[in-house]
Scaffold this motif. Structure first.
Motif, short mmCIF file in Angstrom:
data_model
loop_
_atom_site.label_atom_id
_atom_site.label_comp_id
_atom_site.label_asym_id
_atom_site.label_seq_id
_atom_site.Cartn_x
_atom_site.Cartn_y
_atom_site.Cartn_z
N THR A 244 0.82 -1.08 0.35
CA THR A 244 0.09 -0.29 -0.20
C THR A 244 0.79 1.51 -0.34
O THR A 244 0.64 2.16 -0.82
CB THR A 244 -0.92 -0.29 1.50
N SER A 245 1.90 1.17 0.96
CA SER A 245 3.16 2.13 0.88
C SER A 245 3.71 2.82 -0.29
O SER A 245 4.04 3.52 -1.04
CB SER A 245 3.76 2.43 2.17
N PRO A 331 -6.74 12.26 2.82
CA PRO A 331 -7.37 11.32 2.18
C PRO A 331 -8.16 10.71 1.57
O PRO A 331 -8.72 9.26 2.30
CB PRO A 331 -8.72 12.34 3.13
N ILE A 332 -7.44 11.40 0.54
CA ILE A 332 -8.13 9.83 -0.78
C ILE A 332 -6.79 9.10 -0.92
O ILE A 332 -7.56 7.80 -0.61
CB ILE A 332 -8.77 11.07 -1.75
N LEU A 333 -6.11 9.79 -1.03
CA LEU A 333 -4.82 9.18 -0.87
C LEU A 333 -4.25 8.11 0.04
O LEU A 333 -4.22 6.99 -1.40
CB LEU A 333 -3.35 10.07 -1.20
N CYS A 334 -4.09 7.87 0.74
CA CYS A 334 -4.58 7.27 1.92
C CYS A 334 -5.59 6.90 3.00
O CYS A 334 -5.48 6.84 4.01
CB CYS A 334 -3.25 7.82 2.88
N ILE A 407 -5.33 -2.69 -4.85
CA ILE A 407 -6.32 -2.44 -5.55
C ILE A 407 -6.90 -1.31 -5.26
O ILE A 407 -6.90 -0.65 -6.53
CB ILE A 407 -6.93 -3.64 -6.55
N VAL A 408 -7.37 -0.90 -4.36
CA VAL A 408 -8.60 -0.11 -4.16
C VAL A 408 -7.36 1.44 -3.83
O VAL A 408 -8.11 2.01 -3.77
CB VAL A 408 -8.94 -0.04 -2.61
N THR A 409 -5.83 0.51 -3.07
CA THR A 409 -5.20 1.93 -3.51
C THR A 409 -4.30 2.74 -4.43
O THR A 409 -4.66 3.86 -4.40
CB THR A 409 -4.11 1.30 -2.32
N ILE A 410 -4.43 1.58 -5.45
CA ILE A 410 -4.14 2.44 -6.73
C ILE A 410 -5.31 3.02 -7.21
O ILE A 410 -5.45 4.24 -7.86
CB ILE A 410 -4.02 0.86 -8.25
N ALA A 414 -5.35 7.22 -8.28
CA ALA A 414 -5.75 7.67 -9.63
C ALA A 414 -6.11 8.80 -9.60
O ALA A 414 -6.29 9.24 -9.92
CB ALA A 414 -5.92 6.58 -10.16
N LEU A 415 -7.15 8.65 -8.38
CA LEU A 415 -8.29 9.40 -8.16
C LEU A 415 -7.66 11.14 -7.75
O LEU A 415 -7.68 11.98 -8.02
CB LEU A 415 -8.92 8.81 -7.40
N THR A 416 -6.73 11.08 -6.98
CA THR A 416 -5.85 11.72 -6.43
C THR A 416 -5.25 12.73 -6.90
O THR A 416 -5.59 14.00 -7.15
CB THR A 416 -5.40 11.27 -5.25
N ILE A 417 -4.77 11.84 -8.53
CA ILE A 417 -3.94 12.21 -9.01
C ILE A 417 -4.91 13.28 -10.09
O ILE A 417 -4.50 14.28 -10.59
CB ILE A 417 -2.58 12.24 -10.25
#
Length: 423
Positions: A244-245, A331-334, A407-410, A414-417
């Motif tokens: 995840t990190s 909060p989104i990225l992590c 997968i959720v973290t990916i 992507a959403l954060t970017i």
């Protein structure tokens, strides 16, 4: 160190020495070196810990429905991560960069704090480890140091982005020519993309700038503490926290790179941060260390990172985000760390509240939330009532849970970017 050596050699036109001035070259070299160190040193470390019988006490097998026992696995693997980060950074980084110095201090500080906790657990045979209040003090202290340095240091400056309307609907983004101390931070889903801490303290009148910096320092302390604890809670399954990190590190590396490049910063309408390119070197070492550690930490784990690794990892992520003025995107990225922490808070506080009313009621089958997905009905407390007892419908193997969390973290990364262009 090598950066300064080759820069000196470049003055004598030594072939190839000019390559060290390119951030892409140093970053990729750092990534490779970090991977090699983590793979080589990791093997030596594991053998040494086993030879000295410095291993994790047997974890509670009742939480694993598949009956996997993890006895005799060395802990304190965060030392592998720390060495794999620091050695390449010290060799290939520009050590006069204030941001790189802050990252090194954060790594050592929180690595030592987590190591002290693991030492008490392993050598003192105290499964509770370092008292929670001492951990909080350590996290608050490093957050305070980072916040004050970014406030006081004359090297921590940015070029603010300004929108200029030209020829009707066309918007051109330019950056102020002078780098200044700024309290602005990037906020997602907002048109002008910036939030100014000093404007939030406008009610303080002529003292609003000083009040804004105080608010910034407090925010830094909260972010460092929250993300560090979130990563610590996420470290409950083989490979989960490391994987995840690493994904989060890639996203932060992209942010750091575009923030250090004035043309990309103009295109994305974000602040230009001179000197933040050294964070790309550090994050490549971080990513390499995470991936290299997965070589031994993937299921079934040959080594656990312990608090030595998890507290350090969370602190690194938090401080990088603060330096590049992207802390409000965490909060989104992590999101995984956030949900893990939130699940523990909800579980413990609701249980205490209902206990005062003479009832034993829990929200989740287990907390942190990842343990909920592997908890059998037979393992639940028969004296307690569970609000979400039927969720999930069946337990999953921890390797499946880990990969799904990745997968959720990916998706979240992507959403954060994407938020840089969605306003």
């Amino acid at each position: 160190m090598l950066y300064y050596l080759f820069r000196f050699l470049d003055e004598f036109s030594i072939p190839g020495s000019h390559m060290w001035s390119y951030i892409s070259f140093r970053s990729l070299l750092t990534l490779i070196l970090s991977l090699i160190i983590s793979a080589w040193f990791g093997e030596k470390f594991i053998k040494y810990m086993k030879r000295k019988h410095i291993t994790e006490v047997q974890r509670d097998p009742s939480i694993d429905p598949f009956g996997v026992e993890k006895k005799g696995v060395p802990s304190m693997g965060g030392i592998i991560i720390m060495v794999s980060i620091l050695v390449p950074v010290l060799l290939l980084g520009r050590m006069r960069n204030i941001y790189l110095i802050l990252m090194i201090v954060t790594t050592v500080w929180l690595g030592f704090l987590g190591g002290l906790d693991d030492y008490i657990k392993i050598f003192r045979k105290n499964k509770d480890g370092l008292k929670g209040k001492y951990k909080i003090v350590g996290q608050v202290t490093i957050g305070l140091i980072v916040g004050l340095v970014l406030w006081m240091s004359p090297d921590a400056k940015i070029n603010e982005n300004v929108e200029i309307e030209k020829q009707g609907q066309e918007i051109v983004v330019r950056h102020k020519s002078e780098a200044v101390k700024s309290l602005k931070t990037t906020i997602p889903f907002v048109k002008n993309h910036n939030l100014d801490y000093s404007e939030m303290m406008a009610f303080c009148g002529k003292y609003k700038n000083a009040a804004g910096w105080i608010l910034f320092v407090i925010m830094t302390i909260l972010v460092v503490t929250a993300v560090s604890n979130g990563a610590n809670l996420n470290d409950g399954m083989d490979g989960m926290c490391a994987g995840t990190s690493a994904i989060i590190g890639v996203a932060l590396g992209i942010f750091a790179y575009v923030s250090s490049h004035i043309e990309y910063a103009s295109y994305l309408n974000i602040m230009y941060i001179p000197g933040s390119q050294e964070l790309v070197v550090f994050l490549c070492a971080f990513i390499g260390a995470m991936i290299g550690f997965l070589w031994y930490n993937a299921y079934p784990a040959q080594v656990f990172m312990g608090d030595t690794g998890s507290l350090m990892i969370g602190g690194i992520i938090a401080v990088v985000a603060i330096i590049i003025h992207k802390e409000l995107m965490l909060p989104i990225l992590c999101g995984i760390f956030f949900v893990e922490s939130l699940s523990v808070i909800i579980q413990t506080q609701y249980f205490k509240y209902m206990k005062h009313k003479g009832q034993r009621v829990r929200i989740f089958r287990a907390a942190p939330i990842h343990d909920t997905f592997r908890k059998l009905d037979s393992q639940l407390d028969p004296e307690s009532r569970y609000v979400l007892k039927k969720w999930p419908h069946r337990p999953f193997h921890e390797s499946k849970i880990t990969i799904r969390f990745w997968i959720v973290t990916i998706i979240l990364a992507a959403l954060t970017i994407i938020t840089l262009k969605v306003r």
